[in-house]
Design an enzyme around this catalytic site. Sequence first.
Site, PDB file in Angstrom:
ATOM      1  N   SER A  27       0.831  -1.207   0.000  1.00  0.00           N
ATOM      2  CA  SER A  27       0.000   0.000   0.000  1.00  0.00           C
ATOM      3  C   SER A  27       0.865   1.256   0.000  1.00  0.00           C
ATOM      4  O   SER A  27       0.357   2.364   0.006  1.00  0.00           O
ATOM      5  CB  SER A  27      -0.921   0.012   1.219  1.00  0.00           C
ATOM      6  OG  SER A  27      -0.171  -0.110   2.421  1.00  0.00           O
ATOM      7  N   THR A 158     -39.083  26.256 -11.555  1.00  0.00           N
ATOM      8  CA  THR A 158     -39.430  24.936 -11.025  1.00  0.00           C
ATOM      9  C   THR A 158     -39.719  24.089 -12.257  1.00  0.00           C
ATOM     10  O   THR A 158     -40.223  24.622 -13.258  1.00  0.00           O
ATOM     11  CB  THR A 158     -40.672  24.971 -10.114  1.00  0.00           C
ATOM     12  OG1 THR A 158     -41.798  25.388 -10.888  1.00  0.00           O
ATOM     13  CG2 THR A 158     -40.488  25.906  -8.922  1.00  0.00           C
ATOM     14  N   HIS A 159     -39.357  22.834 -12.233  1.00  0.00           N
ATOM     15  CA  HIS A 159     -39.490  21.961 -13.414  1.00  0.00           C
ATOM     16  C   HIS A 159     -38.711  22.528 -14.606  1.00  0.00           C
ATOM     17  O   HIS A 159     -39.054  22.268 -15.754  1.00  0.00           O
ATOM     18  CB  HIS A 159     -40.953  21.754 -13.802  1.00  0.00           C
ATOM     19  CG  HIS A 159     -41.828  21.362 -12.648  1.00  0.00           C
ATOM     20  ND1 HIS A 159     -42.125  20.048 -12.341  1.00  0.00           N
ATOM     21  CD2 HIS A 159     -42.444  22.122 -11.713  1.00  0.00           C
ATOM     22  CE1 HIS A 159     -42.908  20.024 -11.263  1.00  0.00           C
ATOM     23  NE2 HIS A 159     -43.111  21.266 -10.863  1.00  0.00           N
ATOM     24  N   SER A 286     -12.891  24.312 -28.243  1.00  0.00           N
ATOM     25  CA  SER A 286     -13.108  23.038 -28.917  1.00  0.00           C
ATOM     26  C   SER A 286     -11.969  22.844 -29.909  1.00  0.00           C
ATOM     27  O   SER A 286     -11.479  23.804 -30.494  1.00  0.00           O
ATOM     28  CB  SER A 286     -14.450  23.062 -29.638  1.00  0.00           C
ATOM     29  OG  SER A 286     -14.437  22.159 -30.721  1.00  0.00           O
ATOM     30  N   LYS A 292     -16.276  27.874 -30.136  1.00  0.00           N
ATOM     31  CA  LYS A 292     -16.727  27.337 -28.840  1.00  0.00           C
ATOM     32  C   LYS A 292     -15.938  27.869 -27.653  1.00  0.00           C
ATOM     33  O   LYS A 292     -14.737  28.076 -27.712  1.00  0.00           O
ATOM     34  CB  LYS A 292     -16.600  25.799 -28.838  1.00  0.00           C
ATOM     35  CG  LYS A 292     -17.605  25.077 -29.667  1.00  0.00           C
ATOM     36  CD  LYS A 292     -19.049  25.313 -29.245  1.00  0.00           C
ATOM     37  CE  LYS A 292     -19.390  24.566 -27.975  1.00  0.00           C
ATOM     38  NZ  LYS A 292     -19.400  23.123 -28.145  1.00  0.00           N
ATOM     39  N   ASN A 294     -16.195  26.599 -23.775  1.00  0.00           N
ATOM     40  CA  ASN A 294     -16.922  25.601 -22.988  1.00  0.00           C
ATOM     41  C   ASN A 294     -16.718  25.770 -21.482  1.00  0.00           C
ATOM     42  O   ASN A 294     -15.611  26.050 -21.046  1.00  0.00           O
ATOM     43  CB  ASN A 294     -16.482  24.198 -23.401  1.00  0.00           C
ATOM     44  CG  ASN A 294     -16.789  23.915 -24.864  1.00  0.00           C
ATOM     45  OD1 ASN A 294     -17.804  24.388 -25.389  1.00  0.00           O
ATOM     46  ND2 ASN A 294     -15.914  23.180 -25.517  1.00  0.00           N
ATOM     47  N   GLU A 299     -18.456  21.559 -15.889  1.00  0.00           N
ATOM     48  CA  GLU A 299     -18.794  20.207 -16.359  1.00  0.00           C
ATOM     49  C   GLU A 299     -18.024  19.145 -15.577  1.00  0.00           C
ATOM     50  O   GLU A 299     -18.573  18.102 -15.217  1.00  0.00           O
ATOM     51  CB  GLU A 299     -18.495  20.083 -17.858  1.00  0.00           C
ATOM     52  CG  GLU A 299     -19.434  20.904 -18.717  1.00  0.00           C
ATOM     53  CD  GLU A 299     -18.976  20.939 -20.162  1.00  0.00           C
ATOM     54  OE1 GLU A 299     -19.049  19.896 -20.826  1.00  0.00           O
ATOM     55  OE2 GLU A 299     -18.538  22.008 -20.615  1.00  0.00           O
ATOM     56  N   TYR A 326      -9.876  -6.591  12.445  1.00  0.00           N
ATOM     57  CA  TYR A 326      -9.127  -6.106  11.290  1.00  0.00           C
ATOM     58  C   TYR A 326      -9.044  -7.197  10.237  1.00  0.00           C
ATOM     59  O   TYR A 326      -8.766  -8.360  10.525  1.00  0.00           O
ATOM     60  CB  TYR A 326      -7.703  -5.663  11.677  1.00  0.00           C
ATOM     61  CG  TYR A 326      -6.935  -5.154  10.466  1.00  0.00           C
ATOM     62  CD1 TYR A 326      -7.045  -3.828  10.070  1.00  0.00           C
ATOM     63  CD2 TYR A 326      -6.171  -6.017   9.687  1.00  0.00           C
ATOM     64  CE1 TYR A 326      -6.399  -3.361   8.931  1.00  0.00           C
ATOM     65  CE2 TYR A 326      -5.516  -5.558   8.556  1.00  0.00           C
ATOM     66  CZ  TYR A 326      -5.631  -4.224   8.174  1.00  0.00           C
ATOM     67  OH  TYR A 326      -5.001  -3.775   7.045  1.00  0.00           O
ATOM     68  N   GLN A 331      -7.399  -2.176   3.987  1.00  0.00           N
ATOM     69  CA  GLN A 331      -6.384  -1.381   3.301  1.00  0.00           C
ATOM     70  C   GLN A 331      -6.981  -0.665   2.090  1.00  0.00           C
ATOM     71  O   GLN A 331      -6.448   0.350   1.653  1.00  0.00           O
ATOM     72  CB  GLN A 331      -5.233  -2.312   2.872  1.00  0.00           C
ATOM     73  CG  GLN A 331      -4.097  -1.630   2.173  1.00  0.00           C
ATOM     74  CD  GLN A 331      -2.883  -2.530   2.063  1.00  0.00           C
ATOM     75  OE1 GLN A 331      -2.248  -2.858   3.064  1.00  0.00           O
ATOM     76  NE2 GLN A 331      -2.564  -2.971   0.870  1.00  0.00           N
ATOM     77  N   LYS A 334      -8.220   3.427   1.860  1.00  0.00           N
ATOM     78  CA  LYS A 334      -7.463   4.670   1.739  1.00  0.00           C
ATOM     79  C   LYS A 334      -7.578   5.345   0.383  1.00  0.00           C
ATOM     80  O   LYS A 334      -7.764   6.567   0.301  1.00  0.00           O
ATOM     81  CB  LYS A 334      -6.004   4.414   2.104  1.00  0.00           C
ATOM     82  CG  LYS A 334      -5.809   4.505   3.621  1.00  0.00           C
ATOM     83  CD  LYS A 334      -4.469   4.065   4.085  1.00  0.00           C
ATOM     84  CE  LYS A 334      -4.349   2.563   4.159  1.00  0.00           C
ATOM     85  NZ  LYS A 334      -5.374   1.915   5.012  1.00  0.00           N
TER      86      LYS A 334
HETATM   87  N1  ARG Z   1      -1.328  -1.195   5.228  1.00  0.00           N
HETATM   88  C1  ARG Z   1      -2.261  -1.710   6.155  1.00  0.00           C
HETATM   89  C2  ARG Z   1      -3.638  -1.060   5.966  1.00  0.00           C
HETATM   90  O1  ARG Z   1      -3.673  -0.065   5.356  1.00  0.00           O
HETATM   91  C3  ARG Z   1      -1.784  -1.454   7.540  1.00  0.00           C
HETATM   92  C4  ARG Z   1      -2.314  -2.412   8.550  1.00  0.00           C
HETATM   93  C5  ARG Z   1      -1.803  -3.761   8.239  1.00  0.00           C
HETATM   94  N2  ARG Z   1      -2.076  -4.694   9.276  1.00  0.00           N
HETATM   95  C6  ARG Z   1      -1.878  -5.984   9.159  1.00  0.00           C
HETATM   96  N3  ARG Z   1      -2.171  -6.729  10.156  1.00  0.00           N
HETATM   97  N4  ARG Z   1      -1.446  -6.491   8.035  1.00  0.00           N
HETATM   98  O2  ARG Z   1      -4.635  -1.531   6.441  1.00  0.00           O
END
Ligand code: ARG
Length: 471
Positions: A27, A158-159, A286, A292, A294, A299, A326, A331, A334
């Site tokens: 990650s 409206t509408h 364009s 044009k 734009n 948009e 967990y 992961q 994120k």
């Molecule tokens: N990179 C992991 C995540 O974003 C961190 C936590 C990992 N924990 C584990 N037990 N492998 O969730």
Amino acid sequence: MKKTSQVSRSGRFSREVGADVAQFTQSISFDSRLWRHDILGSMAHATMLQKIGVLSKKECAAIVRGLDAIGREIRAGKFKWQAGLEDVHMNIEAELTRRVPAGAKLHTARSRNDQVALDVRLWLRDEITFLLGEIAGLQRALVSLGEKNSGVIIPGYTHLQRAQPVHFAHHLLAYVEMLERDCERLWDCHSRVNICPLGSGAIAGSTLPIDRALVAKLLHFTDASGKVQLTQNSMDAISDRDFVVEFCAAGALLAVHFSRLAEDVILWASAEFNFIKIADAYTTGSSLMPQKKNPDIAELARGKSGRVIGNLVALLTLLKGLPMTYNRDLQEDKERLFDTADTVRATTRLLAAMLHHTKVNPAACAAAASDPALLATDLADYLVRKGMPFRQAHHAVGAVVGLAEKTGKPLNKLTLAELQSVNPVTGTKFFGRDALGVFDLKRAMAKRNLTGAPGTKEVAKQLARWRAQLS
Ligand code: ARG
């Protein structure tokens, strides 16, 4: 790929993972942006470990210094991230331990499970603060545009059909209100982000006598009254991503508001409406049609709401089948979170800049607002004032509109006799000489002064209220 797995792979493993496995499970390519908060969390954790005697003063100082140096290198772009070390937590810890042997003690009573929950909370807490600042900027841009055009009246729709006249500023202030609710939602979300999960360990806390409150205090996990905010269940704390969902839900609604504003801007900028002109620097051309111009920012603001809504759905889907506690699935939270935060922040800023470079075309607005049909309701109100029940008044004015259509005259050009003719029995009683006076737009706007109404005085009051609130 370098062999760098001492940090997480215990003596239990006989082999390194293959490159494809490492690539699939890493990650670092996206969570490296948590570095600042990871370092801050580690500094607080180290300080606490020293207080409880796990680290000596010297060791703690060396760790804090080492983390600080690593932070400087990362900020300067000189730090070498290693994909083989999986994530931001292990990259920083491994490098620290390479430089400072006491780094090997830093993970005492801590797991990446509570560490990542901490980092994301710290990161999001800052992000919400920045976003709130940007939203206030957009609100100010809307208020400014309204102030600069405080005399401009347009049809309200409206509408998407012309309904009743409103001050242009009133239409803009509708978005200021929506954005204010977005801010309230984000603040509310902030109160649940601002809770410290560190000390929850991998799932079950620690048998060591760590001081959770001290870490929380050092990291400013306190409420408005200064009370330390700690998560109260270790299993919940490490698998809870509600705060991510809440932020992405608030972000999705914010993006939907942007999308609606964008749609209005796009309509207003069309030749058919011609209410506004966006400055060249905030429009694009364009590649084929030379004429044009734009409204691409608007948009894209509208278009990007799709991915922000998608991020929310992805997160809910991610969480819905997870057993406690967990699971590595988490992961995946994120990228969705970062994408929502980046997208709504950039959109907020660009929309504000675009509005600061938008001019209103008062002539086109006045021409549209002069449509007397917009004041048909005022004529019904006139009859109500004369004592006619509203349903009958609605019917009578409907007949007046029909007559105007039939005779090809605008409503305000009908004669008194024509008005009265729609009801041979009561027409003369209710329609007087002053009836056509309702089509005076200025007077009509002066009458709309209930709280929240689009009339002249009330809109001026609301503009002043927002100006004061936002400065
Ligand atoms: N990179 C992991 C995540 O974003 C961190 C936590 C990992 N924990 C584990 N037990 N492998 O969730």
